[in-house]
Design a protein around this motif. Structure first.
Motif, PDB file in Angstrom:
ATOM      1  N   THR B  65      44.639  -4.867  25.483  1.00 38.71           N
ATOM      2  CA  THR B  65      45.383  -3.651  25.829  1.00 38.71           C
ATOM      3  C   THR B  65      46.347  -3.356  24.675  1.00 38.71           C
ATOM      4  OG1 THR B  65      46.713  -2.559  27.532  1.00 38.71           O
ATOM      5  CG2 THR B  65      47.226  -4.874  27.104  1.00 38.71           C
ATOM      6  N   GLY B  66      47.116  -2.268  24.831  1.00 45.43           N
ATOM      7  CA  GLY B  66      48.059  -1.908  23.785  1.00 45.43           C
ATOM      8  C   GLY B  66      47.424  -0.972  22.768  1.00 45.43           C
ATOM      9  N   TYR B  67      48.268  -0.524  21.876  1.00 36.41           N
ATOM     10  CA  TYR B  67      47.861   0.475  20.891  1.00 36.41           C
ATOM     11  C   TYR B  67      46.663   0.015  20.056  1.00 36.41           C
ATOM     12  CZ  TYR B  67      48.435   4.001  17.284  1.00 36.41           C
ATOM     13  OH  TYR B  67      48.228   5.038  16.424  1.00 36.41           O
ATOM     14  N   GLY B  68      46.593  -1.295  19.773  1.00 32.42           N
ATOM     15  CA  GLY B  68      45.501  -1.798  18.942  1.00 32.42           C
ATOM     16  C   GLY B  68      44.352  -2.397  19.740  1.00 32.42           C
ATOM     17  N   ARG B  69      44.229  -2.010  21.019  1.00 35.12           N
ATOM     18  CA  ARG B  69      43.257  -2.682  21.907  1.00 35.12           C
ATOM     19  C   ARG B  69      41.822  -2.615  21.411  1.00 35.12           C
ATOM     20  NH1 ARG B  69      45.103   1.880  23.908  1.00 35.12           N
ATOM     21  NH2 ARG B  69      43.723   3.538  24.606  1.00 35.12           N
ATOM     22  N   GLU B  70      41.523  -1.553  20.650  1.00 39.63           N
ATOM     23  CA  GLU B  70      40.138  -1.437  20.189  1.00 39.63           C
ATOM     24  C   GLU B  70      39.889  -2.186  18.892  1.00 39.63           C
ATOM     25  OE1 GLU B  70      39.326   2.725  20.648  1.00 39.63           O
ATOM     26  OE2 GLU B  70      39.024   2.414  22.798  1.00 39.63           O
ATOM     27  N   ARG B  71      40.911  -2.821  18.377  1.00 38.58           N
ATOM     28  CA  ARG B  71      40.729  -3.652  17.181  1.00 38.58           C
ATOM     29  C   ARG B  71      40.928  -5.128  17.516  1.00 38.58           C
ATOM     30  NH1 ARG B  71      43.400   0.806  15.634  1.00 38.58           N
ATOM     31  NH2 ARG B  71      45.409  -0.223  15.843  1.00 38.58           N
ATOM     32  N   VAL B  72      40.771  -5.484  18.782  1.00 42.74           N
ATOM     33  CA  VAL B  72      40.858  -6.897  19.166  1.00 42.74           C
ATOM     34  C   VAL B  72      39.433  -7.448  19.205  1.00 42.74           C
ATOM     35  CG1 VAL B  72      41.457  -8.498  21.015  1.00 42.74           C
ATOM     36  CG2 VAL B  72      42.994  -6.596  20.472  1.00 42.74           C
ATOM     37  N   ASP B  73      39.135  -8.337  18.268  1.00 39.61           N
ATOM     38  CA  ASP B  73      37.780  -8.890  18.205  1.00 39.61           C
ATOM     39  C   ASP B  73      37.531  -9.818  19.391  1.00 39.61           C
ATOM     40  OD1 ASP B  73      37.186  -7.566  15.865  1.00 39.61           O
ATOM     41  OD2 ASP B  73      38.042  -9.166  14.615  1.00 39.61           O
ATOM     42  N   GLY B  74      36.316  -9.813  19.864  1.00 39.48           N
ATOM     43  CA  GLY B  74      35.915 -10.727  20.922  1.00 39.48           C
ATOM     44  C   GLY B  74      36.306 -10.258  22.317  1.00 39.48           C
ATOM     45  N   ARG B  75      36.918  -9.066  22.423  1.00 40.01           N
ATOM     46  CA  ARG B  75      37.343  -8.589  23.749  1.00 40.01           C
ATOM     47  C   ARG B  75      36.124  -8.326  24.623  1.00 40.01           C
ATOM     48  NH1 ARG B  75      37.289  -4.360  20.322  1.00 40.01           N
ATOM     49  NH2 ARG B  75      36.117  -2.559  21.057  1.00 40.01           N
ATOM     50  N   THR B  76      36.276  -8.620  25.923  1.00 38.95           N
ATOM     51  CA  THR B  76      35.198  -8.260  26.849  1.00 38.95           C
ATOM     52  C   THR B  76      35.429  -6.868  27.410  1.00 38.95           C
ATOM     53  OG1 THR B  76      36.391  -9.547  28.506  1.00 38.95           O
ATOM     54  CG2 THR B  76      34.474 -10.585  27.500  1.00 38.95           C
ATOM     55  N   SER B  77      36.680  -6.412  27.405  1.00 30.97           N
ATOM     56  CA  SER B  77      36.950  -5.020  27.751  1.00 30.97           C
ATOM     57  C   SER B  77      38.295  -4.609  27.191  1.00 30.97           C
ATOM     58  CB  SER B  77      36.908  -4.807  29.269  1.00 30.97           C
ATOM     59  OG  SER B  77      37.931  -5.549  29.887  1.00 30.97           O
ATOM     60  N   ALA B  78      38.531  -3.295  27.164  1.00 33.35           N
ATOM     61  CA  ALA B  78      39.820  -2.755  26.714  1.00 33.35           C
ATOM     62  C   ALA B  78      40.347  -1.842  27.804  1.00 33.35           C
ATOM     63  CB  ALA B  78      39.645  -1.986  25.406  1.00 33.35           C
TER      64      ALA B  78
END
Lengths: 378, 262
Positions: B65-78
């Protein structure tokens, strides 16, 4: 889909510019939705709507306009100043005066092109306002006749009205496909379709949209895994290339099933209604069609937009409303609160976002819109 | 044993938390975001799973989550920070009706229905006024530690009125107040009051309610929280680690989503 690609091409490429470069007749640049295209067509002119969402043109206009001015006005001026595309090709510009910015834009555009200003009344409901507006339209007739050298005839006007009404009929058919559950087309694609009508040949646009409708009606309906959140978009117009809000709204699987923009649905929504068929009566009917259906917040009374949005929200079974405020356009922003209160009373959530033509706030905008869609999903 | 990570990639800091399959917060880490949020979130995640003696493969879900949520590698969802802060706040204070989050670069007010469902929210526009970044700049101008600004404000004789909340203009105003030997505590109180007014106007947009929970790094500023309480006429819930609430909410959503799918 080829049928869709056509509309994208009209909006995003210089195809119309190339076509009209070799055209010997007159091209008339129009702003807003108040210009009677039927009259222009009947005198043999090609109407093209030159409203723009171009951020670069907007910045260019800061050389000749105040910086703190609405982006739509600045962008329009910037394109004329630079002679961009069809702005360079236009023989005359017709400028209605809905807001302060447009009222003062005439002399600015006049430095580059001949401009005819169409004065708008501050209200549209009263008989005196309508009488005033009809005079404005009647006074436009000799201007166009002189430009094209073609006198206006009853038969030609009737024919042009039929052409525009045919456009309107296919558009209604298209709206039904967009409103289907699940929608047969995205709001983004629908915006390309409507905005192609800004500059395209009316007859060809209509034929192309008939083909698209046919294709969509015959294709199997999409079967999304989850029902898309259904949104209504209203407020200040999104105009190509400033489509960021609708892109973000639909990025997460939501669908803008209807918009209420003057740059979208409003543009092709209403047919001309005829009571009599004399030339003055036809002209009056065209004038009414250009004034009465519009829900521009430039008019004193804003209840018609409140009503239209509620009506569209009901008929299109929307889950929420996104309200687009364009910075420095106080009119839409001032009406946002009344809209919020009205919709809240009906239990319909509304998100109001304030933005401009630049891309720099995409992240913030995305967070707001995504959170709104998450909220509607529950 | 299932493990769920929540990562809140904000503009100033990146928080990572680890919860177990009962939803208990077991480990957390906050790192500075710096210029590359991707690296910061990676570091925060590695450190938090290191504390638990786990590998990334042991995690059932990683929710960003947060402003950079789409640049978190390995996330299963945002998921957006609005949904996550609401979820985290409700987990900590189940009666919460209004969440006021003061983050690094934005503020938000989130209105909840009974049961915790988000029914409305409002965020400040693209401007740092009254956010974590704002207080960072002001602490520097006051030549104090950011952590001391809140306690100092609570000791003030009076709150200095500030004429401008723009971070740039307020900074120069603060500098001249310091030069005029205005007590630092009074200036700090003025800054907290001014920021609290921004939060109040957001809260009013969604509707003030008695049960308020403050989240985000801003809630670590006791002067700001007190000013908000005074303006809204409430006593706010403040979590022990308010800057973790978004990440905690994200992890909980990961857990619930997994349970829902199972």
């Amino acid at each position: 889909m080829d049928e869709l690609q056509y509309f994208r091409e009209i909006v995003t490429t210089d195809r119309r510019e190339r076509e009209l470069a070799g055209y010997h007749g007159r091209v008339v640049g129009c702003y807003c939705n108040f210009v009677p295209e039927e009259l222009l067509l009947a005198c043999g002119a090609v109407p093209v709507r030159l409203c723009s969402g171009d951020a670069a043109a907007e910045r260019a206009a800061e050389a000749i306009l105040p910086r703190d001015l609405c982006a739509v006005a600045k962008s329009a001026a910037g394109r004329v100043q630079r002679g961009d595309g069809l702005c360079g090709r236009a023989d005359l510009l017709i400028l209605p005066t809905p807001c302060d910015a447009k009222k003062k834009l005439g002399p600015v555009l006049g430095q580059f092109k001949p401009v005819h200003v169409l004065d708008l009344p501050p209200r549209k409901e009263s008989p005196s306002a309508q009488a005033f507006w009809k005079t404005q339209i009647r006074d436009l007739v000799p201007v166009i006749e002189r430009l094209t050298g073609t006198p206006l005839t009853r038969a030609a006007l009737r024919q042009a009205m039929d052409l525009i009404n045919r456009r309107h009929r296919v558009f209604r058919r298209f709206l039904a496909l967009r409103a289907a559950d699940p929608p047969r087309i995205t709001g983004q694609d629908a915006l390309f379709v409507t905005q192609a009508s800004f500059t395209d040949d009316v007859g060809r646009w209509t034929t192309q949209l008939e083909a698209l409708c046919e294709r969509l009606e015959q294709s199997p309906p999409p079967a999304p895994a989850v029902r898309p959140v259904r949104l209504l978009l209203t407020g200040a117009p999104l105009i190509w290339p400033n489509h960021k809000l609708i892109e973000l709204a639909e990025a997460d699987g939501a669908r803008v099933v209807i918009d209420e923009f003057c740059s979208g649905t409003q543009r092709v929504y209403q047919p001309v209604e005829l009571r009599e068929t004399s030339l003055p009566a036809l002209l009056d009917a065209v004038a009414e069609k250009c004034l009465l259906p519009t829900t521009c917040p430039c008019f004193v009374d804003g209840t018609d937009r409140l009503n239209r949005v509620q009506e569209l929200a009901t008929t299109h079974r929307v889950d929420g409303v996104v309200y687009h405020c364009l910075r420095l356009c106080a009119l839409f922003e001032m009406e946002a609160q009344a809209m919020q209160q009205t919709l809240r009373a009906r239990g319909l959530p509304m998100l109001s976002v304030s933005t401009d033509f630049s891309a720099e706030d995409r992240g913030q905008l995305q967070t707001r819109v995504e959170a709104f869609v998450e909220m509607l999903r529950g | 044993m299932g493990w769920y990570a929540g990562i809140d990639s904000g503009s100033l800091t990146c928080a990572a938390v680890l919860i177990n399959d009962r939803g208990a917060l077991c480990h957390s880490e906050v790192v500075l975001t710096g210029a590359r949020s991707r690296l910061a979130s990676e570091r925060a995640l590695l450190q938090v799973i290191g504390k638990a003696g786990l590998n990334a493969a042991d995690l059932t879900a990683i929710v960003a989550t947060g402003y950079g949520r789409e640049r978190v590698d390995g996330r299963t969802s945002a998921v957006t920070e609005i949904t996550c802060h609401a979820r985290g706040a409700v987990a900590l204070f189940p009666q919460t009706q209004l969440v006021l989050d003061v983050g690094g670069q934005d503020c938000k007010a989130i209105r909840l229905a009974p049961g915790g469902k988000v029914i409305d929210f409002a965020m400040n526009d693209k401007c740092a006024a009254g956010t974590g970044r704002f207080f960072e700049v002001m602490a520097r101008a006051l030549e104090i530690d950011l952590d001391d600004l809140g306690p100092l404000a609570l000791e003030a004789q009076r709150a200095v009125g500030l004429s401008n909340m723009c971070t740039v203009f307020a900074e120069s105003e603060v500098v001249s107040l310091v030069a005029r030997e205005e007590p630092v505590a009074n200036i700090a109180a003025g800054l907290c009051s001014a920021a609290a007014e921004r939060v109040r106007s957001l809260a009013q947009r969604v509707g003030v309610a008695p049960e308020v929970t403050c989240t985000g790094g801003g809630a670590l500023n006791s002067g700001l929280v007190r000013a908000i309480e005074r303006l809204l006429g409430v006593t706010a819930n403040v979590p022990a680690e308010p800057q973790l609430v978004g990440a905690y909410g994200a992890a909980l959503l990961g857990l619930e989503n997994h349970r829902g799918a199972a």
